[in-house]
Design an enzyme around this catalytic site. Structure first.
Site, mmCIF file in Angstrom:
data_model
loop_
_atom_site.group_PDB
_atom_site.id
_atom_site.type_symbol
_atom_site.label_atom_id
_atom_site.label_comp_id
_atom_site.label_asym_id
_atom_site.label_seq_id
_atom_site.Cartn_x
_atom_site.Cartn_y
_atom_site.Cartn_z
ATOM 1 N N GLU A 1 -4.269 -2.093 11.196
ATOM 2 C CA GLU A 1 -2.834 -1.946 10.932
ATOM 3 C C GLU A 1 -2.092 -1.667 12.225
ATOM 4 O OE1 GLU A 1 0.329 0.874 8.460
ATOM 5 O OE2 GLU A 1 -1.827 1.189 8.224
ATOM 6 N N PRO B 1 -7.064 1.086 12.347
ATOM 7 C CA PRO B 1 -6.975 0.366 13.628
ATOM 8 C C PRO B 1 -6.382 -1.034 13.500
ATOM 9 C CG PRO B 1 -9.020 1.587 13.548
ATOM 10 C CD PRO B 1 -8.393 1.716 12.177
ATOM 11 N N ILE C 1 0.859 -1.179 0.000
ATOM 12 C CA ILE C 1 0.000 0.000 0.000
ATOM 13 C C ILE C 1 0.893 1.224 0.000
ATOM 14 C CG2 ILE C 1 -0.246 -0.012 2.526
ATOM 15 C CD1 ILE C 1 -3.168 1.058 1.982
#
Length: 382
Positions: free
Chosen positions: A245, A243, A126
């Site tokens: 992660e 949260p 990401i």
């Protein structure tokens, strides 16, 4: 400490992960540290072992088990083996990217990407952070402007975990640069798209086996079919998934602190100075007492948060509290353990040296300690 969080199936899964670490990680980890990334084959081996996409439905090749405890076991065991770099890389794949694909992906997207995600043939990343933008996601400058049936993507991202190996990158970009946070969207960029290039493989103080890179996007035509969710809703999606992660980072932090404690206790029971074991000095006993207490308190809080995530009740504020506290504990514990090792703690032949280096970044990525405190402080009304 007897943890009631896990059941027999999780313990069996843990045994499988430990065997995987012993067979496929420990013999190669020093080389990966020196080379700056793991062998690509490791991802496929992890897929064959059922360690990737445990939450992905069976029809797409996954484990069909949305219980986060399996994810926690995987990253815990990597961290306890002194392989925090793998906890980060595999944790990002399973804990960070998977929810975006599962919650936002269309049926076509899921069938296109999830089988490879689970087999290890498709590594994900990401791309949020930019050279001039860290924790402030609203300030991203990467743009994706709609042009017919595609978005034209331009920008540079940095500090991207799995950046070199990644085949599918969830890119945070402005589809409406004038709209601020309401103009942020998520695009899935695939390896081989013209204009998508890997920049430097970044050399780091720690987490050296973690594949970290710069990514450059120059007029990349990303099909509109690769938009994740709705255009302009990206910031909300990011806030919703942060949260988990941060919980994943906390799992690594506590497991790494426990490992550091264990290595150091063993060392101090054997090592002698001034005619007695290092561990028998009052200062050493006090340090071990402090670490043991703090780690156990953190473990209780962490296990509660895992239960809350499974129940869908873990809040961003509680995740922020957990993230900053456990990562600062990780940093503090590994530093104390280096001190107790003395000069040998600074030598790479001892695992505490690597753990100390690896710990430092955990108070930075996933949101710095200062940002976590800002989130908490605002929630308190200040």
């Amino acid at each position: 400490m007897d943890r009631t969080l896990f059941e027999s199936d999780h313990n069996d899964f843990r045994d499988a992960v430990r065997q995987f670490v012993k067979r496929h990680v420990e013999p190669h980890y020093d080389r990966w540290e020196s080379e700056g990334l793991v062998d690509r084959k490791l991802w496929q081996l992890a897929g064959e072992s059922g360690f990737l996409g445990t939450a992905v439905p069976v029809e797409y090749g996954g484990g069909g088990e949305p219980d986060y405890r399996y994810n926690a076991v995987l990253v815990e065991e990597f961290a306890r083996a002194g392989a925090a770099s793998l906890s980060s890389g595999f944790g990002l794949h399973n804990d960070v990217v998977a929810p975006y694909l599962l919650e936002l992906g269309t049926e076509e997207q899921k069938r296109r990407w999830l089988p490879g995600f689970c087999s290890g043939e498709l590594v994900t990343a990401i791309a949020m952070t930019e050279p001039g933008t860290g924790s402030d996601l609203k300030a991203v400058r990467t743009t994706a402007i709609r042009d017919g049936d595609a978005y034209v993507l331009n920008g540079t991202k940095t500090f991207i975990t799995n950046g070199i190996h990644s085949d599918l990158v969830v890119v945070v970009a402005k589809t409406d640069p004038a709209a601020g946070a309401r103009g942020i969207s998520l695009l899935a960029v695939e390896r081989g798209m013209p204009g998508f290039e890997r920049g430097r493989k970044l050399a780091k103080a720690g987490m050296r086996a973690q594949d970290t890179a710069e990514l450059v996007f120059t007029d990349v035509r990303v099909p509109a079919a690769n938009l994740l969710g709705e255009e302009g809703q990206g910031f909300g999606y990011l806030m919703r998934n942060l949260p988990q992660e941060r919980l994943s980072i906390a799992v690594v932090a506590v497991a790494a602190a426990q490992a550091a404690f264990g290595w150091t206790a063993e060392y101090c029971r054997d090592r002698q100075a001034f005619g007695q074991r290092i561990g028998s000095f009052q200062n050493s006993r006090f340090k071990f007492a402090e670490m043991a207490t703090e780690i156990e308190i953190a473990q209780v809080y962490l296990d509660r948060a895992i239960r809350e995530l499974n129940a869908g009740t873990l809040t961003p504020v509680d995740a922020a509290k957990l993230k900053w506290w456990t990562t600062e504990l990780m940093k503090r514990t590994t530093d104390t353990c280096v001190q107790l090792h003395g000069g040998y703690g600074y030598m790479d032949e001892y695992p505490i040296s690597r753990a100390w280096r690896d710990a430092r970044v955990h108070t930075i990525f996933g949101g710095t300690t200062e940002i976590m405190k800002e989130i908490i402080g605002r929630d308190l009304g200040f």
